[in-house]
Design a protein around this motif. Structure first.
Motif, PDB file in Angstrom:
ATOM      1  N   GLY A  98      17.667  -6.312  20.202  1.00 32.08           N
ATOM      2  CA  GLY A  98      18.939  -5.760  20.378  1.00 32.08           C
ATOM      3  C   GLY A  98      19.141  -4.464  21.126  1.00 32.08           C
ATOM      4  O   GLY A  98      20.123  -4.237  21.591  1.00 32.08           O
ATOM      5  N   GLY A  99      17.793  -3.658  21.171  1.00 29.40           N
ATOM      6  CA  GLY A  99      18.004  -2.475  21.785  1.00 29.40           C
ATOM      7  C   GLY A  99      17.470  -2.445  23.429  1.00 29.40           C
ATOM      8  O   GLY A  99      17.460  -1.733  23.995  1.00 29.40           O
TER       9      GLY A  99
ATOM     10  N   SER B   4      19.356   5.643  20.335  1.00 22.71           N
ATOM     11  CA  SER B   4      20.464   5.382  19.974  1.00 22.71           C
ATOM     12  C   SER B   4      20.625   4.179  19.042  1.00 22.71           C
ATOM     13  O   SER B   4      21.434   3.877  18.163  1.00 22.71           O
ATOM     14  N   HIS B   5      19.942   3.213  19.637  1.00 24.02           N
ATOM     15  CA  HIS B   5      19.941   1.980  18.905  1.00 24.02           C
ATOM     16  C   HIS B   5      19.098   1.792  17.669  1.00 24.02           C
ATOM     17  O   HIS B   5      19.390   1.214  16.857  1.00 24.02           O
ATOM     18  N   LEU B   6      18.088   2.693  17.745  1.00 27.01           N
ATOM     19  CA  LEU B   6      17.388   2.877  16.383  1.00 27.01           C
ATOM     20  C   LEU B   6      18.141   3.606  15.292  1.00 27.01           C
ATOM     21  O   LEU B   6      18.011   3.267  14.060  1.00 27.01           O
ATOM     22  N   ILE B   7      18.964   4.495  15.743  1.00 30.34           N
ATOM     23  CA  ILE B   7      19.845   5.184  14.828  1.00 30.34           C
ATOM     24  C   ILE B   7      20.918   4.094  14.252  1.00 30.34           C
ATOM     25  O   ILE B   7      21.081   4.338  12.977  1.00 30.34           O
ATOM     26  N   GLN B   8      21.300   3.283  15.142  1.00 29.83           N
ATOM     27  CA  GLN B   8      22.249   2.302  14.591  1.00 29.83           C
ATOM     28  C   GLN B   8      21.540   1.395  13.491  1.00 29.83           C
ATOM     29  O   GLN B   8      22.141   1.246  12.427  1.00 29.83           O
TER      30      GLN B   8
ATOM     31  N   HIS C 205       9.411  -0.179  15.406  1.00 31.54           N
ATOM     32  CA  HIS C 205      10.117  -0.571  16.793  1.00 31.54           C
ATOM     33  C   HIS C 205       9.905   0.374  17.981  1.00 31.54           C
ATOM     34  O   HIS C 205       9.456  -0.290  19.069  1.00 31.54           O
ATOM     35  N   ALA C 206       9.999   1.645  17.643  1.00 33.55           N
ATOM     36  CA  ALA C 206       9.621   2.621  18.864  1.00 33.55           C
ATOM     37  C   ALA C 206       8.148   2.038  19.359  1.00 33.55           C
ATOM     38  O   ALA C 206       8.038   2.016  20.712  1.00 33.55           O
TER      39      ALA C 206
END
Ligand code: HEM
Length: 506
Positions: free
Chosen positions: A144-145, A284-288, A302-303
């Motif tokens: 998704g990111g 910003s994707h990880l924060i979502q 994920h990172a």
């Protein structure tokens, strides 16, 4: 006394017999099913390189078996140490396994390499190391990111990295001369893009002193080196998988886990304080995802999933491509003309344009074909299914049995690529890559639902660096570098890649 000695000898014999039986228990597996078999050695199976250290290598062992049986059979029965594994020899059968029958071959061998040590939790965040429904969830979250839309919005990161790359090359040329070790250069670039994309930080790999390796890059180099060593270690443990739990084998080191955990916490805190809140990047994707319930462990997982190939694999592709282009002057010139024409008067290019430059695409595909950093994929049969092996033989595949797709061998087979050892980007003229992938013989990113989730990121990184370098410099070889298969997972340039960077006259 003699009775005791006799009993001891007897026990030793029984122990040997038990071990021998354990190691060879499956060795008639393929024969019993009427499948042509590459004769296994007792402990080593069909590929001695899995267990041997320096003297042999898995990818070269696969090559030996592939060359012996290809063209006569669609697949051959092999043994990965003691475990039966089907080696696919026909690209059409590879396509069937990876794409058409994906749901019957959904999991990968690497997914069985994690979960033996409860502390080794970040590795489980990667789709590469997940199985079943967990894989689906991780893949959806991870991918998704990395969508085209998101990369387009994050394109500034790559543009700025490209500029910094040129500034670094200029400083290096002034301080040390025109010849630059290009493995180091490539990894400096991918470290910079990934640190910026994933954590929103400057890794310092292109802005620090020439030749100096900063903390982020040093940790990432050690971490990826260890991750590849872990794959080799787990491949070896296939001979006795029960040892993994007993030895609490882990994939990532404790020290690197702590480093990336702290880095992620700091990056999240900074972003949540408002700094960089306008950016669309992976952070910003990880924060979502966190707002939807993901834990810090999921976030770091994920990172790291993005960092592993975004740093190491993409860097390897980049320096191999530069090395190859430095040897092929005509192709380098032709590519340069395309790149120069695409740049506007300010030296800019859009994400869409860069992604669709046809000759750049051809050169990258040809370079990926020759290098193939992930040289084979191992899938596990997850449902009873059948494979047509030709000559009237239909094989019933049992869940748990694995299949190997030898992408590297397909890519180097003259039957699919005439004069396969030669760099000929025209093979990929006019969208040929899609056709070749559908035929199962072009698989640099795999295929099917498990195709590389970061393919676009890898392509973007390599293309950006090539654009910036070739539009500023002529790149030439100063010495040949031998190739080697020391990790056993691929065949890479073995040694320093010293290339000469000559500034173009404008
Ligand atoms: C040019 C660089 C790259 C190459 C050549 C490459 C190649 C591959 C290949 C061959 C596979 C296995 C596919 C299969 O089993 O069918 C794979 C899987 C994967 N790659 Fe890449 N990759 C690259 C860059 C990246 C990047 C930048 C990322 C992260 C952003 C990434 C993340 C992954 C993940 C997570 C998987 C596992 C996918 C799954 O099992 O669902 N790769 N890659």
């Amino acid at each position: 006394m003699w009775t005791t000695v006799g009993l001891l000898l007897c026990a030793v014999h029984v122990a040997f017999a038990v071990v021998y039986l354990y190691l060879t228990w499956h060795h008639k597996y393929w024969e019993k099913r009427g499948v042509v078999t590459a004769k296994p050695l007792t402990i080593l199976g069909s590929y001695p390189g899995v267990l041997a250290d320096k003297s042999r290598s898995l990818i070269l062992d696969v090559e030996e078996v592939y060359n012996k049986y290809k063209a006569q059979h669609r697949a051959v029965g092999t043994f990965l140490t003691r475990q039966p594994q089907l080696l696919v020899l026909d690209p059409a059968l590879a396509h069937e396994v990876l794409v058409n029958k994906f749901s019957d071959f959904r999991d990968t061998i690497t997914s069985s390499y994690v979960g033996h040590n409860p502390d080794d939790k970040f590795v489980q965040g990667s789709p590469f190391f997940s199985a079943g429904d967990e894989w689906k969830k991780k893949r959806t979250e991870n991918g998704g990111g990395l969508t085209q839309n998101r990369l387009k919005m994050a394109f500034t990161i790559w543009e700025q990295s490209g500029k910094k790359l040129i500034e670094y090359i200029e400083r290096a040329r002034q301080e040390k001369g025109d010849v630059i070790e290009t493995k180091d250069l490539a990894y400096r670039f991918t470290a910079n893009t990934m640190a910026d994309f994933i954590w929103g930080i400057d890794a310092g790999s292109l802005t620090g002193a020439v030749g100096e390796i900063g903390h982020f890059q040093k940790t990432s180099t050690d971490w990826t080196f260890n991750a590849f060593k872990s794959i080799i270690k787990f491949n070896k443990s296939l001979v006795a998988p029960f040892l993994r739990k007993m030895l609490q084998m882990r994939f990532f080191t404790k020290a690197s886990d702590e480093f990336y955990l702290q880095l992620t916490r700091d990056a999240l805190k900074l972003r949540q304080s408002g700094s960089g809140s306008e950016r669309t990047d992976y952070l910003s994707h990880l924060i979502q995802l966190q707002q939807r319930g993901n834990s810090i462990t999921d976030t770091v997982g994920h990172a790291l999933s993005v960092l592993l190939d975004g740093y190491e694999t993409s860097g390897a592709v980049l320096y191999h491509m530069l090395y190859t282009l430095s040897e092929h002057h005509d192709e380098q010139e032709k590519l340069r003309s395309e790149l120069m024409e695409a740049l506007d008067s300010e030296g800019h290019i859009s994400y869409e344009q860069l992604s669709t430059l046809p000759y750049l695409d051809q050169c990258l595909n040809e370079s990926l074909r020759l290098t193939t950093p992930i040289g084979f994929f191992m899938r596990i049969c997850t449902k009873p299914t059948q494979l047509d092996l030709g000559n009237g033989k239909v094989l019933d595949m049992e869940p748990g049995t694995s299949v190997m797709v030898p992408a590297y061998q397909f890519h180097h087979d003259d039957a699919f690529y005439p004069e396969a050892a030669k760099f000929q980007p025209d093979r990929f003229y006019n969208g040929a890559a899609t056709v070749l992938t559908k035929r199962g013989c072009f698989l640099p990113f795999g295929d099917g639902p498990r195709i590389c989730v970061g393919m676009r990121v890898g392509q973007l990184s390599v293309k950006t660096a090539i654009l910036h370098i070739l539009s500023q410099y002529r790149v030439e070889q100063t010495k040949k570098v031998p190739v080697g298969a020391d990790t056993g997972l691929g065949i890479f340039l073995n040694g320093d890649v010293e290339l000469k960077y000559t500034k173009l006259q404008k």
